[in-house]
Design a protein around this motif. Structure first.
Motif, PDB file in Angstrom:
ATOM      1  N   PHE A 148       0.854  -1.189   0.000  1.00 24.04           N
ATOM      2  CA  PHE A 148       0.000   0.000   0.000  1.00 24.04           C
ATOM      3  C   PHE A 148       0.891   1.241   0.000  1.00 24.04           C
ATOM      4  O   PHE A 148       1.617   1.491   0.959  1.00 24.04           O
ATOM      5  N   SER A 149       0.838   2.009  -1.067  1.00 17.73           N
ATOM      6  CA  SER A 149       1.685   3.202  -1.161  1.00 17.73           C
ATOM      7  C   SER A 149       1.290   4.262  -0.133  1.00 17.73           C
ATOM      8  O   SER A 149       2.099   5.114   0.234  1.00 17.73           O
ATOM      9  N   SER A 150       0.051   4.210   0.354  1.00 16.46           N
ATOM     10  CA  SER A 150      -0.429   5.196   1.323  1.00 16.46           C
ATOM     11  C   SER A 150      -0.019   4.854   2.752  1.00 16.46           C
ATOM     12  O   SER A 150      -0.220   5.660   3.666  1.00 16.46           O
ATOM     13  N   ARG A 151       0.554   3.666   2.936  1.00 17.34           N
ATOM     14  CA  ARG A 151       0.952   3.234   4.274  1.00 17.34           C
ATOM     15  C   ARG A 151       2.477   3.201   4.391  1.00 17.34           C
ATOM     16  O   ARG A 151       3.175   2.968   3.410  1.00 17.34           O
ATOM     17  N   SER A 152       2.964   3.394   5.604  1.00 16.62           N
ATOM     18  CA  SER A 152       4.392   3.256   5.857  1.00 16.62           C
ATOM     19  C   SER A 152       4.775   1.783   5.824  1.00 16.62           C
ATOM     20  O   SER A 152       3.915   0.890   5.732  1.00 16.62           O
ATOM     21  N   ALA A 153       6.077   1.510   5.921  1.00 20.58           N
ATOM     22  CA  ALA A 153       6.544   0.127   5.931  1.00 20.58           C
ATOM     23  C   ALA A 153       5.902  -0.648   7.078  1.00 20.58           C
ATOM     24  O   ALA A 153       5.401  -1.760   6.906  1.00 20.58           O
ATOM     25  N   GLY A 154       5.906  -0.057   8.262  1.00 19.18           N
ATOM     26  CA  GLY A 154       5.326  -0.727   9.420  1.00 19.18           C
ATOM     27  C   GLY A 154       3.838  -0.969   9.274  1.00 19.18           C
ATOM     28  O   GLY A 154       3.334  -2.030   9.649  1.00 19.18           O
ATOM     29  N   LYS A 155       3.119   0.011   8.723  1.00 17.96           N
ATOM     30  CA  LYS A 155       1.671  -0.136   8.555  1.00 17.96           C
ATOM     31  C   LYS A 155       1.338  -1.214   7.529  1.00 17.96           C
ATOM     32  O   LYS A 155       0.307  -1.880   7.629  1.00 17.96           O
ATOM     33  N   ASN A 156       2.211  -1.393   6.536  1.00 18.45           N
ATOM     34  CA  ASN A 156       2.008  -2.483   5.585  1.00 18.45           C
ATOM     35  C   ASN A 156       2.144  -3.833   6.269  1.00 18.45           C
ATOM     36  O   ASN A 156       1.355  -4.747   6.024  1.00 18.45           O
ATOM     37  N   VAL A 157       3.143  -3.954   7.135  1.00 15.57           N
ATOM     38  CA  VAL A 157       3.329  -5.211   7.863  1.00 15.57           C
ATOM     39  C   VAL A 157       2.159  -5.460   8.810  1.00 15.57           C
ATOM     40  O   VAL A 157       1.736  -6.604   9.022  1.00 15.57           O
ATOM     41  N   ALA A 158       1.615  -4.393   9.343  1.00 15.85           N
ATOM     42  CA  ALA A 158       0.519  -4.512  10.306  1.00 15.85           C
ATOM     43  C   ALA A 158      -0.800  -4.946   9.671  1.00 15.85           C
ATOM     44  O   ALA A 158      -1.670  -5.505  10.353  1.00 15.85           O
ATOM     45  N   LEU A 185      15.121  -4.412   8.433  1.00 14.63           N
ATOM     46  CA  LEU A 185      14.599  -3.050   8.248  1.00 14.63           C
ATOM     47  C   LEU A 185      14.057  -2.480   9.552  1.00 14.63           C
ATOM     48  O   LEU A 185      13.059  -1.747   9.567  1.00 14.63           O
ATOM     49  N   GLY A 186      14.727  -2.800  10.645  1.00 18.09           N
ATOM     50  CA  GLY A 186      14.252  -2.351  11.948  1.00 18.09           C
ATOM     51  C   GLY A 186      14.184  -0.840  12.101  1.00 18.09           C
ATOM     52  O   GLY A 186      13.395  -0.331  12.904  1.00 18.09           O
ATOM     53  N   ASP A 187      14.968  -0.120  11.311  1.00 12.52           N
ATOM     54  CA  ASP A 187      14.998   1.345  11.414  1.00 12.52           C
ATOM     55  C   ASP A 187      14.101   2.028  10.387  1.00 12.52           C
ATOM     56  O   ASP A 187      14.121   3.261  10.274  1.00 12.52           O
ATOM     57  N   ARG A 188      13.312   1.259   9.623  1.00 10.01           N
ATOM     58  CA  ARG A 188      12.496   1.860   8.555  1.00 10.01           C
ATOM     59  C   ARG A 188      10.999   1.701   8.792  1.00 10.01           C
ATOM     60  O   ARG A 188      10.203   1.792   7.861  1.00 10.01           O
ATOM     61  N   GLU A 189      10.596   1.499  10.037  1.00 10.03           N
ATOM     62  CA  GLU A 189       9.178   1.262  10.335  1.00 10.03           C
ATOM     63  C   GLU A 189       8.282   2.391   9.838  1.00 10.03           C
ATOM     64  O   GLU A 189       7.199   2.153   9.295  1.00 10.03           O
ATOM     65  N   ASN A 190       8.718   3.620   9.983  1.00  8.39           N
ATOM     66  CA  ASN A 190       7.878   4.771   9.607  1.00  8.39           C
ATOM     67  C   ASN A 190       8.185   5.304   8.216  1.00  8.39           C
ATOM     68  O   ASN A 190       7.651   6.342   7.815  1.00  8.39           O
ATOM     69  N   ALA A 191       9.022   4.611   7.481  1.00  5.95           N
ATOM     70  CA  ALA A 191       9.409   5.088   6.154  1.00  5.95           C
ATOM     71  C   ALA A 191       8.259   4.936   5.162  1.00  5.95           C
ATOM     72  O   ALA A 191       7.638   3.867   5.078  1.00  5.95           O
ATOM     73  N   GLY A 211      14.610  -3.738  -3.382  1.00  7.86           N
ATOM     74  CA  GLY A 211      14.952  -4.786  -2.426  1.00  7.86           C
ATOM     75  C   GLY A 211      14.315  -4.553  -1.069  1.00  7.86           C
ATOM     76  O   GLY A 211      13.849  -5.494  -0.417  1.00  7.86           O
ATOM     77  N   GLN A 212      14.271  -3.291  -0.628  1.00  5.36           N
ATOM     78  CA  GLN A 212      13.636  -2.971   0.651  1.00  5.36           C
ATOM     79  C   GLN A 212      12.130  -3.206   0.600  1.00  5.36           C
ATOM     80  O   GLN A 212      11.529  -3.697   1.563  1.00  5.36           O
ATOM     81  N   LYS A 213      11.513  -2.880  -0.531  1.00 10.74           N
ATOM     82  CA  LYS A 213      10.079  -3.137  -0.680  1.00 10.74           C
ATOM     83  C   LYS A 213       9.783  -4.627  -0.575  1.00 10.74           C
ATOM     84  O   LYS A 213       8.803  -5.038   0.055  1.00 10.74           O
ATOM     85  N   GLN A 214      10.646  -5.441  -1.196  1.00  6.34           N
ATOM     86  CA  GLN A 214      10.407  -6.878  -1.119  1.00  6.34           C
ATOM     87  C   GLN A 214      10.621  -7.388   0.301  1.00  6.34           C
ATOM     88  O   GLN A 214       9.940  -8.319   0.742  1.00  6.34           O
ATOM     89  N   ARG A 215      11.549  -6.788   1.038  1.00  5.83           N
ATOM     90  CA  ARG A 215      11.742  -7.164   2.435  1.00  5.83           C
ATOM     91  C   ARG A 215      10.505  -6.826   3.268  1.00  5.83           C
ATOM     92  O   ARG A 215      10.109  -7.593   4.151  1.00  5.83           O
ATOM     93  N   VAL A 216       9.898  -5.675   2.985  1.00  2.75           N
ATOM     94  CA  VAL A 216       8.648  -5.328   3.669  1.00  2.75           C
ATOM     95  C   VAL A 216       7.566  -6.340   3.319  1.00  2.75           C
ATOM     96  O   VAL A 216       6.798  -6.786   4.197  1.00  2.75           O
ATOM     97  N   ALA A 217       7.485  -6.719   2.051  1.00  8.65           N
ATOM     98  CA  ALA A 217       6.491  -7.706   1.623  1.00  8.65           C
ATOM     99  C   ALA A 217       6.711  -9.049   2.326  1.00  8.65           C
ATOM    100  O   ALA A 217       5.747  -9.739   2.694  1.00  8.65           O
TER     101      ALA A 217
END
Length: 352
Positions: free
Chosen positions: A99-109, A135-141, A149-155
């Motif tokens: 979801f482009s409207s959500r942060s990395a953490g909100k996507n995981v949530a 990606l422990g430091d990118r929760e609010n990114a 690569g970071q997007k796939q890690r969030v996925a």
């Protein structure tokens, strides 16, 4: 969790308005996918692998056949049962589907929110999953600030948030560059071992199978044409489709080596074709076996293509060559190769 497929069949109607023909995308597929392993399903475009994974992951029902997770049949569940069973699986895709409207953490949530997990538990789980994928430091990114690569890690973190038993990876590295692909595959392997997951990787890239999978099934025209341990498939391919995949690895390696100016996996490729395919395992990849053969049996050889695939536990060499001389001597030479840890296949290849 073990997955068992029994005689799956799925037919679709052609999307062409004037053409109402039936297309059999999955045709009598039976497979046993062991638990706690990484299993590859590989096929060319249109082979039916994506249709197969939709059946295996319960996104669609087969026209015929059955799907089992462990001892439980899952292809005929009611809607309510299906929702509960789907929580046991995670999925990651080629295009991330974030979801482009959500942060990395909100996507995981997100899947935890859908499952009704409390906010406190979600907060803890999101941090845990992002740490797991580095990606422990990118929760609010914002998603827009992340690399591919970071997007796939969030996925991956999102897919694992509900603690599934099975993870499906549908062309999960196809949109990534080679270096990032290797990093993601290494991450998936690490996570699989930590969480004792059954991972099913759907791909058209034999490099993915080579670098990550323990076993593989090769799909062509909706059927499984070959399956087994990756090492066995690489050293003793039974179908032209599989040989083509292995050759494509070699061609890609050569191209990469030429671009980088470094020694790659390829010795040499030509436009001619050899009469024999040789597969070397382990220590045999570094031995001058053909020279020994030529001296022993008074035959000559001509190498037309060669390369080495570095499997996780062992190197496997590939060579295409001609062996010439007296017919009886050639037969003895070929037999001697087989006795010296070289698998030999006669071939009638006429094109690449």
């Amino acid at each position: 969790m073990q997955i068992k497929l029994e005689h799956l069949k799925k037919t679709y109607e052609s999307k062409q308005k004037k053409d109402k023909t039936q297309i059999c995308a999955v045709n009598d597929v039976s497979l046993d996918i062991p638990e706690n392993t990484i299993f590859g399903i590989i096929g060319k475009s249109g082979a039916g692998k994506s249709s197969l994974v939709r059946l295996v992951s319960m996104l669609e029902k087969p026209d015929e056949g059955a799907v089992y997770y462990g001892e439980k049949r899952v292809d005929n569940l009611s809607k309510k049962e299906l929702i509960l069973e789907r929580r046991k699986i995670g999925m990651i895709f080629q295009n991330f589907n974030l979801f482009s409207s959500r942060s990395a953490g909100k996507n995981v949530a997100y899947p935890l929110e859908i499952a009704g997990v409390s906010k406190d538990k979600i907060h803890v789980k999101v941090k845990e999953m992002l740490e797991l994928v580095g990606l422990g430091d990118r929760e609010n990114a914002p998603i827009s600030t992340l690399s591919g690569g970071q997007k796939q890690r969030v996925a991956i973190a999102r897919a694992l948030a509900t603690e599934p038993s099975i993870l499906f990876c549908d062309e999960a590295t196809s949109a990534l560059d080679p270096n990032t692909t290797r990093q993601i595959l290494a991450l998936i392997k690490e996570i699989q071992q930590k969480m004792n997951l059954t991972v099913v990787m759907i791909t058209h890239q034999m490099e993915v199978v080579r670098d990550a999978c323990e076993s593989v099934a090769v799909i062509e025209n909706g059927r499984v044409v070959e399956s087994g341990k990756v090492k066995e498939i690489f050293t003793n391919p039974q179908t032209q489709t599989t040989r083509d995949f292995i050759k494509n690895i070699a061609a890609s390696a050569e191209s990469s080596a030429q671009k980088s100016g470094k020694d790659g996996e390829i010795v040499k490729w030509t436009e001619k074709f050899g009469s024999y395919l040789l597969h070397f395992v382990g220590n045999a990849t570094g031995e001058p076996i053909l020279c020994k053969m030529a001296k022993e049996f008074d035959v000559s050889f001509n190498i037309l293509a060669a390369g080495i695939s570095h499997l996780p536990d062992e190197d496997v060499g590939y060579m295409e060559c001609d062996i010439s001389g007296d017919d009886a001597a050639v037969e003895k030479a070929v037999g001697w190769l087989a006795q010296n840890n070289v698998r030999v296949q006669r071939t009638k290849i006429t094109s690449m």
